[in-house]
Design a protein around this motif. Structure first.
Motif, PDB file in Angstrom:
ATOM      1  N   ARG A 203       5.695   5.123   3.156  1.00 21.12           N
ATOM      2  CA  ARG A 203       5.513   6.257   2.648  1.00 21.12           C
ATOM      3  C   ARG A 203       6.410   6.262   1.080  1.00 21.12           C
ATOM      4  NH1 ARG A 203       5.733  12.151   4.429  1.00 21.12           N
ATOM      5  NH2 ARG A 203       6.728  13.382   2.805  1.00 21.12           N
TER       6      ARG A 203
ATOM      7  N   ASP B  33       5.123   6.388  -2.560  1.00 19.71           N
ATOM      8  CA  ASP B  33       5.899   6.678  -3.814  1.00 19.71           C
ATOM      9  C   ASP B  33       5.328   6.038  -5.055  1.00 19.71           C
ATOM     10  OD1 ASP B  33       5.771   9.323  -2.649  1.00 19.71           O
ATOM     11  OD2 ASP B  33       8.111   9.348  -2.430  1.00 19.71           O
TER      12      ASP B  33
ATOM     13  N   LYS C 174       0.541   8.712   5.210  1.00 19.22           N
ATOM     14  CA  LYS C 174      -0.443   9.505   5.144  1.00 19.22           C
ATOM     15  C   LYS C 174      -0.725  10.339   4.249  1.00 19.22           C
ATOM     16  CE  LYS C 174      -2.970   6.736   7.757  1.00 19.22           C
ATOM     17  NZ  LYS C 174      -4.503   6.840   9.418  1.00 19.22           N
TER      18      LYS C 174
ATOM     19  N   ASN D 123       1.331  11.414   1.854  1.00 17.70           N
ATOM     20  CA  ASN D 123       1.317  11.799   0.235  1.00 17.70           C
ATOM     21  C   ASN D 123       0.138  10.615  -0.135  1.00 17.70           C
ATOM     22  OD1 ASN D 123       2.668   9.358   1.174  1.00 17.70           O
ATOM     23  ND2 ASN D 123       4.429   9.450  -0.568  1.00 17.70           N
TER      24      ASN D 123
ATOM     25  N   TYR E 279      10.906  13.338   6.173  1.00 13.08           N
ATOM     26  CA  TYR E 279       9.734  11.519   6.085  1.00 13.08           C
ATOM     27  C   TYR E 279       8.619  12.407   6.671  1.00 13.08           C
ATOM     28  CZ  TYR E 279      13.827   8.238   5.533  1.00 13.08           C
ATOM     29  OH  TYR E 279      15.066   7.072   5.623  1.00 13.08           O
TER      30      TYR E 279
END
Lengths: 599, 599
Positions: free
Chosen positions: B16, B20, B40, B42, B353
């Motif tokens: 994740r 970003d 998945k 973001n 998260y």
């Protein structure tokens, strides 16, 4: 502890960065904008609405999916927001927290720049004088200018100003206009303000508004190009005045959230509020890397009923930050030249907005670099500013290739090289005859990782120059000043009277009294003005003391000093061993003869 | 300038945060993991694969969608990666850049912790002694321990160790094991290393590896709890040694990317490599806020053929950073207690998260706080550490409510309050008789925003204590030392011989010579060891000088000093006006009598 779903009118880059902040807090965000809007790409959920923030039905669809409504652009349909508030003003399970934040009334006032200025003036916020000029044509403008004595005068559209070039290039035809007196500013500043609560009285703005640091903004073609935080050559006092004015201005608008306040700093150091945005703002991008909280997280927390932001959160966590916008150039990928060149700048961070192909002048991304000093950052960002200039030089010509841009970049860089690092240490002397005393210290200084300036400024021959030098020392970034003087030896003490920077006095032996006169003149300062005095003619210690002071905030300097201490220790141990081995009768001194006072 | 699509095996929190970073660079990422995996959420695109990184068919599906394959977890199917490399080793249009980064061989070696340790030992990297113990049972362990003299000894699983508690609670049955000699460490450290290129020779590791700062890690229940950067009470020299060892260790593995290197710092200050992860790592979360580049962006750039990272990019941009993990507690939302309590800590940043409901011991998020000094951060993070302890105390009992956790939090905080701020200034005197001279300065110091320590340490009565005080001064965080002494007055100079911290000498008037003896003893130091000397008995100036030094890196102190200068100016102007008004005949001195030397 489930979070409220935030519905955002608009899904551009500001929405995208708002989503970044929301992702980290597990806050659900629903975006109203076109299908591939930037703010939808980093947010996988089923609540988005495809449509326009200026379309009432689309806004209603978003409202049905969100607990709280907010904006990332102010050109929204406030009529439907007014209706929605009439139908159901508060969030579920609350009798007081409005579900539209900030209020649609705030946005309606701000949308019309003339109304905004009237609102500010009504609340006693200093702002440029302005006057409505009726409808779609500038008739009577000349008369207004003459009547009010406003020269020069500016003609502005009251509504729908964009900051991307493309729409701005459209003419002002058929739009309501107003006239504004030109403000002769020396700098443009901006302050992001967080309003966390709607107080009953405006007098309570201290409790419910927090200011991010004051920022210097540089505009080009009416678009923000750069921001410098803290602003360059603006005193801490003016920075605080700008923050207080911005907080006071924001407190006059209904609702909560972050607001971008643009200000003019005039030649006489007074401040005017130029314009306010009721949302995150380009001038606050730097907060992502530079502050304890980003403007985006601050907005989310400010518009939520059950979250808070404490004083101190908006402070800088670094010493300095520079932000540079990346605009589209002549080719669809010209902006990527700037993004990729950033890899050559250690510590620079790129934020691209996922807009696909670039168009001339379109905001495609930005770069932030943070660090220990503005001087360091100005050096780092310089090549990228010049590259942005090269892209701009070719922006209008679709025939220009990226290679053309690169060769323009090289030409511009050759004419405008990286600025030198600003000195951290000033070594001053009253007369060039003092240079002989300073020489051993300066030779050592040359081996240290410290940028320095050596100059002459006499307490008696150039007193005004000396006082000016002292006055400007802190804002020039000096962390120490070594001043050498002999006899009456006024220079160190006078310099210390004009600055908060530590001044180190090095007594020079004058023609009589073996330097005692200089020592006493430097060390026996009155209470209140300290001078750090070293031994007579001991410029080595003056420089080492300056290095120790600078080392308290520059780890590389402290490491140099630790190695230097160890080296002196080693050398002395070696001498001891040699003396024991050779015996005192045969021992020969090997190093340079020491100056008289240490023989 | 199109980017390569990166396929990531695994989509947990590391994936994740990788996404970003990719979003900001417009890099496309395809994730292989379960449908709602954190990485998945973001990342809205059509290239994700639903499945498992341990399933060959799923890995093949991902490979078909991505230009480059990488990992965010090492428990992957390396057999299929080996096959994929055999079929097509390089990225499209390249004859040299491997499309699997780092190599599957690296992951295969690292997966088996015993093989990993053998690999490190083979390359001369210091690591705890270890020995295979055959298959699924610990037979012969006692014999190994006796034979090799390893006591205590540890029995570890060679493969599939997780750092979440839940899977770790499974027994070691039916798993290959190895024995490891217990390393008596005084601290655990970690260094994130970026390998940017596969060099032909290992000797070239200096060119192609970059180290992030050395970090102190604190583990609890074998899970990372906290990281402190820079590590507390670890010298700059050891920090650099840890970085160099980590870089050398990583250079022995094939391929590029970031690697997490865990180290033991032993009692004798030697270093051992404990374990290496071929991917972003929990000990590198802090880099998001604290360094010029995050470990995630560094990974993306290191595995891409056409991107680079320059030296300096991995350096800290702040002075200090603390990271605290948020683990699941007894209730599905217990971790949100910690996340929401972070709102009370100005500047603390939460990263959740998106894992939905928490389970005891599961990594749900983390908190990072960065700032000017470790002391400031230790104060800020303290209440959150105690809250994490309260969650942990109740973790196993599903009957515990969040209110129970809160009351345990209060109890623990009452027993274990926030630590005091560490002093920035030390004021030392050779004897308590010097206190009278120091008093005016100390009274002024009490009004300044400077935490300080006042103590006695004599150059003649407690010489060893004095030297120890000096030796530890820099690492204790002192930015200045004021030392008062009279007569032979050795204290300031001796203290200055043992530290790089600036020492300010305040000459005390002894029984004879009116203080001249003290002044000369303090100011006439040999070349190499400077003491900043102030006027005889002028402790006010000694303290003001210390404040000026501290003010070079503490803006609040510099502001205090500027206001103090202005106040002195105002007071003197007022006296002048009064004298002119009243005439010299009637003028009465209003303030406190000045001490003799200034009358």
């Amino acid at each position: 502890m489930e979070s409220h779903t935030i519905g955002v009118l608009g899904g551009g880059q500001l929405g995208r960065m708002l989503v970044d902040a929301a992702n980290k807090l597990n806050i659900k965000v629903a975006i109203l904008d076109s299908e591939k809007a930037p703010a939808k790409q980093n947010n996988l959920n089923d609540n988005h609405v495809t449509g326009s923030f200026a379309n009432a039905a689309d806004v209603r669809e978003l409202a049905a999916k969100a607990d709280i409504l907010t904006y990332e652009i102010e050109h929204v349909d406030t009529k439907v927001l007014e209706e929605l508030e009439g139908e159901s003003p508060f969030i579920t399970h609350s009798q007081s927290w409005h579900r539209i934040q900030p209020s649609w009334q705030t946005v309606r006032t701000i949308q019309d720049k003339y109304a905004q200025k009237q609102h500010l003036a009504k609340h006693g916020i200093p702002t440029p004088d302005s006057r409505g000029v009726g409808t779609s044509s500038p008739q009577g403008l000349k008369e207004i200018a003459q009547e009010l004595g406003w020269l020069p005068i500016m003609l502005k559209a009251r509504t729908q100003a964009y900051d991307d070039i493309e729409p701005a290039l459209q003419t002002l035809s058929d739009r309501p206009l107003y006239a504004e007196r030109w403000a002769p500013f020396r700098k443009e500043l901006a302050v992001m303000v967080v309003k966390t609560k709607q107080e009953a009285s405006l007098d309570n703005f201290e409790q419910s508004t927090l200011a991010f640091p004051t920022t210097e903004t540089v505009h080009e073609d009416s678009i923000c190009k750069l921001t410098y935080t803290p602003p360059r050559e603006v005193s801490a006092k003016i920075q605080r005045q700008a923050q207080d004015l911005a907080r006071r201005a924001v407190s006059t608008f209904l609702g909560t959230g972050v607001f971008g306040v643009e200000l003019f700093l005039l030649e006489d150091n007074s401040l005017l509020v130029n314009e306010i945005a009721p949302r995150p703002h380009n001038s606050g991008h730097y907060t992502i890397e530079a502050c304890g909280i980003s403007q985006y997280e601050a907005h989310l927390r400010a518009i939520s009923p059950d979250r808070k932001i404490l004083a101190g959160a908006t402070d800088l966590v670094v010493n300095a930050a520079v932000m540079l916008n990346i605009l589209g150039g002549p080719q669809p990928d010209s902006h990527m030249l700037v993004a990729r060149a950033t890899e050559d700048i250690p510590g620079a961070r790129v934020h691209l907005y996922g807009k696909g192909e670039g168009r001339p002048g379109r905001k495609m991304g930005h770069i932030t670099v943070v660090g220990k000093s503005m001087s360091e950052l100005e050096q780092k960002i310089h090549p990228l500013i010049v590259l942005v200039d090269a892209v701009r030089a070719h922006r209008a010509s679709s025939k220009t290739s990226n290679d053309d841009i690169k060769s323009t970049w090289s030409e511009l860089l050759a004419r405008n090289p990286v600025p030198p690092q600003k000195p951290l240490l000033a070594v001053v002397m009253g007369s060039d005859t003092d240079l002989a005393t300073l020489r051993p210290g300066l030779e050592l200084l040359d081996k240290m990782p410290i940028p320095y300036l050596v100059t002459i400024t006499s307490a008696h021959r150039t007193p005004q120059h000396m006082l000016n030098f002292g006055k400007a020392a802190a804002s020039r970034g000096f962390k120490a000043i070594v001043a050498a003087a002999g006899g009456a030896a006024h220079l160190p003490g006078m310099m210390a009277s004009e600055t908060t920077v530590p001044v180190i006095g090095c007594p020079v032996k004058a023609s009589s009294m073996d330097g005692l006169d200089s020592l006493f003149a430097i060390v026996q300062m009155p209470r209140g003005i300290p001078v750090a005095t070293v031994g007579i003619a001991n410029s080595t210690n003056a420089i080492l003391l300056a290095a120790r002071i600078i080392g308290t905030s520059e780890p590389a300097v402290q490491e140099w000093l630790a190695a230097h201490l160890q080296q002196m220790d080693d050398e002395n141990m070696a001498k001891a061993a040699r003396l024991e081995e050779q015996g005192w009768q045969d021992y020969k001194k090997l190093d340079q003869p020491m100056p008289l006072s240490f023989k």
